[in-house]
Enzyme design. Structure first.
Site, short mmCIF file in Angstrom:
data_model
loop_
_atom_site.label_atom_id
_atom_site.label_comp_id
_atom_site.label_asym_id
_atom_site.label_seq_id
_atom_site.Cartn_x
_atom_site.Cartn_y
_atom_site.Cartn_z
N ILE A 104 0.86 -1.18 0.00
CA ILE A 104 0.00 0.00 0.00
C ILE A 104 0.90 1.23 0.00
O ILE A 104 1.76 1.36 0.88
CB ILE A 104 -0.88 0.01 1.28
N HIS A 121 -6.92 -5.16 -9.30
CA HIS A 121 -7.24 -5.99 -8.14
C HIS A 121 -8.05 -7.21 -8.59
O HIS A 121 -8.99 -7.06 -9.37
CB HIS A 121 -8.06 -5.15 -7.14
N ASP A 157 -7.69 -0.43 -1.71
CA ASP A 157 -8.55 -0.82 -2.84
C ASP A 157 -9.89 -0.08 -2.83
O ASP A 157 -10.93 -0.65 -3.17
CB ASP A 157 -8.78 -2.35 -2.85
C1 GRF Z 1 -2.87 -10.02 -10.20
O1 GRF Z 1 -3.98 -10.88 -10.17
C2 GRF Z 1 -3.08 -8.82 -9.33
O2 GRF Z 1 -4.37 -8.30 -9.37
C3 GRF Z 1 -2.79 -9.42 -7.98
O3 GRF Z 1 -1.66 -10.22 -8.19
C4 GRF Z 1 -1.66 -10.67 -9.53
C5 GRF Z 1 -0.37 -10.23 -10.16
O4 GRF Z 1 -0.06 -11.01 -11.25
N1 GRF Z 1 -2.66 -8.43 -6.96
P1 GRF Z 1 1.23 -10.72 -12.17
O5 GRF Z 1 2.40 -10.47 -11.24
O6 GRF Z 1 0.93 -9.52 -13.03
O7 GRF Z 1 1.41 -11.96 -12.97
#
Ligand code: GRF
Length: 213
Positions: A104, A121, A157
């Site tokens: 955060i 998210h 979020d």
């Molecule tokens: C995504 O689903 C994001 O929303 C979550 O972690 C994942 C990250 O995936 N917080 P990546 O590192 O882009 O493959």
């Protein structure tokens, strides 16, 4: 919260990652594959809160500068936040994209880039905020979940929603299987949303985001 349209053409993106970086890769692929997309947005640097992650390797392979700002190297969270803001500011971003960045950001970062930070998210906000959006939706017994691309404010979020994508939960789903299906939708949504914001500009009025109006 008011925000100007991205100032540069193409818009300068700094992408923040903490893990595998497949959302970052989707942005890089879109920029590489589609000249009209690349005319609107380009990644100028990739930042992370930890070393040794695939997301940073992807940036290096793409020839991009990277920076790592680790919480444990600073006296407290505020000092870390300021260092992250300074490292990011060196690349003069029009938009900061938090793509799987598992921290955060705080006051200094928001002061520097408020209204220009986009987060993705893996749940349909305002349901299931926080670090375990996929697990929490599954545990709750939700029948649909998905992903949300939103601006970052000072909550967890809670910022204005820009776009959402829906994914059905299957009766026999595991957290990993569901997350993979969400990420399929999420990558496309992030690429499309960042492209639209960068090309058309936007205004944030209260909780409403107006793109290209
Ligand atoms: C995504 O689903 C994001 O929303 C979550 O972690 C994942 C990250 O995936 N917080 P990546 O590192 O882009 O493959």
């Amino acid at each position: 919260m008011a925000a100007p349209a991205p100032a540069s053409t193409p818009a300068r993106l700094v992408v923040l990652v903490s893990g595998s970086g497949t959302n970052l890769q989707a942005l890089l692929d879109a920029i590489e594959a589609d000249p009209s997309y690349g005319a609107g947005a380009r990644v100028v640097a990739v930042g992370a809160d930890r070393d040794g992650i695939a997301g940073l390797d992807r940036a290096v392979r793409a020839g991009l500068p990277t920076f790592v700002v680790r919480v444990r190297d600073y006296e407290d969270r505020a000092a870390w936040d300021l260092a992250l803001a300074e490292a990011t500011a060196r690349y003069a971003p029009d938009l900061v994209v938090s793509a799987g960045f598992m921290k955060i950001v705080g006051k200094a970062f928001l002061a520097g880039f408020g209204g220009r930070i986009i987060n993705t998210h893996p749940a349909l906000l305002p349901s299931f905020p926080g670090a375990h959006g996929v697990r929490d939706a599954l545990a709750y017994g939700a029948k649909v979940t998905g992903c949300t691309v939103h601006f970052v404010d000072d909550g967890v979020d809670t910022g204005p929603v820009i776009a959402q994508g829906v994914v059905e939960v299957r009766p026999d789903d595991t957290e990993d299987a569901l997350h993979e299906r969400i990420k399929d939708v999420e990558r496309r949504l992030l690429v499309e949303t960042v492209g639209r914001l960068a090309r058309h500009g936007y205004r944030i009025e209260g909780r409403k985001v107006h793109v290209g109006e």
